[in-house]
Write an enzyme that holds these catalytic residues in place. Structure first.
Site, PDB file in Angstrom:
ATOM      1  N   GLY A  45      32.449  27.732  54.116  1.00 28.60           N
ATOM      2  CA  GLY A  45      33.498  27.579  53.117  1.00 28.60           C
ATOM      3  C   GLY A  45      33.860  26.119  52.979  1.00 28.60           C
ATOM      4  O   GLY A  45      33.741  25.355  53.946  1.00 28.60           O
ATOM      5  N   GLN A  50      38.626  18.721  50.863  1.00 28.64           N
ATOM      6  CA  GLN A  50      37.778  18.307  51.986  1.00 28.64           C
ATOM      7  C   GLN A  50      36.702  17.307  51.595  1.00 28.64           C
ATOM      8  O   GLN A  50      36.053  16.727  52.462  1.00 28.64           O
ATOM      9  CB  GLN A  50      37.109  19.527  52.630  1.00 28.64           C
ATOM     10  CG  GLN A  50      38.100  20.445  53.316  1.00 28.64           C
ATOM     11  CD  GLN A  50      37.368  21.580  53.998  1.00 28.64           C
ATOM     12  OE1 GLN A  50      37.044  22.572  53.370  1.00 28.64           O
ATOM     13  NE2 GLN A  50      37.086  21.419  55.281  1.00 28.64           N
ATOM     14  N   CYS A  92      36.862  24.244  61.413  1.00 29.22           N
ATOM     15  CA  CYS A  92      37.006  23.639  60.084  1.00 29.22           C
ATOM     16  C   CYS A  92      36.115  22.406  60.022  1.00 29.22           C
ATOM     17  O   CYS A  92      36.085  21.620  60.966  1.00 29.22           O
ATOM     18  CB  CYS A  92      38.465  23.241  59.871  1.00 29.22           C
ATOM     19  SG  CYS A  92      38.768  22.426  58.289  1.00 29.22           S
ATOM     20  N   LEU A  93      35.382  22.249  58.909  1.00 31.35           N
ATOM     21  CA  LEU A  93      34.504  21.080  58.760  1.00 31.35           C
ATOM     22  C   LEU A  93      35.298  19.774  58.841  1.00 31.35           C
ATOM     23  O   LEU A  93      34.738  18.744  59.193  1.00 31.35           O
ATOM     24  CB  LEU A  93      33.750  21.149  57.419  1.00 31.35           C
ATOM     25  CG  LEU A  93      32.739  22.287  57.279  1.00 31.35           C
ATOM     26  CD1 LEU A  93      32.150  22.286  55.874  1.00 31.35           C
ATOM     27  CD2 LEU A  93      31.634  22.183  58.328  1.00 31.35           C
ATOM     28  N   HIS A 134      41.620  30.753  54.899  1.00 32.92           N
ATOM     29  CA  HIS A 134      41.397  29.372  55.338  1.00 32.92           C
ATOM     30  C   HIS A 134      41.283  28.424  54.137  1.00 32.92           C
ATOM     31  O   HIS A 134      41.885  27.353  54.119  1.00 32.92           O
ATOM     32  CB  HIS A 134      40.123  29.338  56.198  1.00 32.92           C
ATOM     33  CG  HIS A 134      39.801  28.011  56.798  1.00 32.92           C
ATOM     34  ND1 HIS A 134      39.871  27.758  58.157  1.00 32.92           N
ATOM     35  CD2 HIS A 134      39.386  26.845  56.234  1.00 32.92           C
ATOM     36  CE1 HIS A 134      39.521  26.500  58.385  1.00 32.92           C
ATOM     37  NE2 HIS A 134      39.222  25.924  57.232  1.00 32.92           N
ATOM     38  N   GLU A 135      40.497  28.852  53.118  1.00 40.65           N
ATOM     39  CA  GLU A 135      40.264  27.963  51.966  1.00 40.65           C
ATOM     40  C   GLU A 135      41.498  27.856  51.064  1.00 40.65           C
ATOM     41  O   GLU A 135      41.802  26.767  50.572  1.00 40.65           O
ATOM     42  CB  GLU A 135      39.040  28.411  51.161  1.00 40.65           C
ATOM     43  CG  GLU A 135      37.723  28.445  51.951  1.00 40.65           C
ATOM     44  CD  GLU A 135      37.440  27.201  52.778  1.00 40.65           C
ATOM     45  OE1 GLU A 135      37.834  26.084  52.374  1.00 40.65           O
ATOM     46  OE2 GLU A 135      36.836  27.338  53.862  1.00 40.65           O
ATOM     47  N   HIS A 138      43.808  25.436  52.547  1.00 38.72           N
ATOM     48  CA  HIS A 138      43.418  24.050  52.257  1.00 38.72           C
ATOM     49  C   HIS A 138      44.019  23.583  50.931  1.00 38.72           C
ATOM     50  O   HIS A 138      44.486  22.454  50.812  1.00 38.72           O
ATOM     51  CB  HIS A 138      41.894  23.934  52.143  1.00 38.72           C
ATOM     52  CG  HIS A 138      41.216  23.577  53.437  1.00 38.72           C
ATOM     53  ND1 HIS A 138      41.520  22.454  54.160  1.00 38.72           N
ATOM     54  CD2 HIS A 138      40.218  24.190  54.119  1.00 38.72           C
ATOM     55  CE1 HIS A 138      40.755  22.389  55.247  1.00 38.72           C
ATOM     56  NE2 HIS A 138      39.949  23.449  55.250  1.00 38.72           N
TER      57      HIS A 138
HETATM   58 ZN   LIG Z   1      38.670  24.022  56.720  1.00 42.36          ZN
END
Ligand SMILES: [Zn+2]
Length: 169
Positions: A45, A50, A92-93, A134-135, A138
């Site tokens: 995701g 991000q 998380c990236l 999660h997204e 963000h």
């Molecule tokens: Zn994330």
């Protein structure tokens, strides 16, 4: 085009993103680039903040290229229903190398627009439910570490500060 992923500490990750109003070629290009960037970073995701773009766009593929039908584009998404509970490891990236146990709803319905601006609803369970939450978090300037204890969060932030000092963040 592959964007580099913005990491915790960049203010773009902690402010609410702007709604999309133009469903044009530029948006299509952004979404294509987001999928490419997500796969390059081995994620399932990715939200536009991000990659440093404060817009309400997220892409999800919990099968990581296995099933083309699992590729989801969420534009201006909103969580409209949550049910049940799941506890599991989340990462998380934008916070690489860290993972924590996070409790989330087990079944989640998101309402979003597609690339043409058409509204749709999609219900996901387990990992997909987690990804939806999660997204969309963000896009509201919220990171998964806001769902863990203050103690654990401070520990992660301290470690990151150290890494940043050493030029490793
Ligand atoms: Zn994330």
């Amino acid at each position: 085009m592959i964007y580099s992923i913005v990491k915790l500490g960049d203010p773009v990750l902690e402010k609410p993103a702007q709604p999309i109003t133009d469903f044009d070629d530029e948006l299509k290009k952004l979404v294509a680039d987001m999928f490419e960037s997500m796969y390059a970073a081995h994620g399932v995701g990715l939200a536009a903040p991000q990659i440093g773009i404060s817009k309400r766009v997220a892409v999800v593929d919990v099968t990581f290229k296995d099933d083309p039908r699992a590729k989801l584009v969420l534009i201006n998404p909103e969580i409209i229903h949550k049910e049940g509970r799941q506890r599991g490891s989340e990462g998380c990236l934008s916070i690489p190398e860290f993972r924590e146990e996070v409790t989330r709803a087990k079944s989640v319905t998101v309402r979003a627009q597609d690339l043409t601006g058409k509204l749709f609803e999609h219900t996901g369970e387990d990992l997909l439910a987690r990804a939806f939450l999660h997204e969309t978090d963000h896009l509201n300037g919220k990171l998964y570490i806001s769902h863990i204890s203050a103690l654990k969060r401070d520990l992660i932030k301290r470690k990151i500060k150290k890494l940043a000092k050493a030029g490793e963040w």
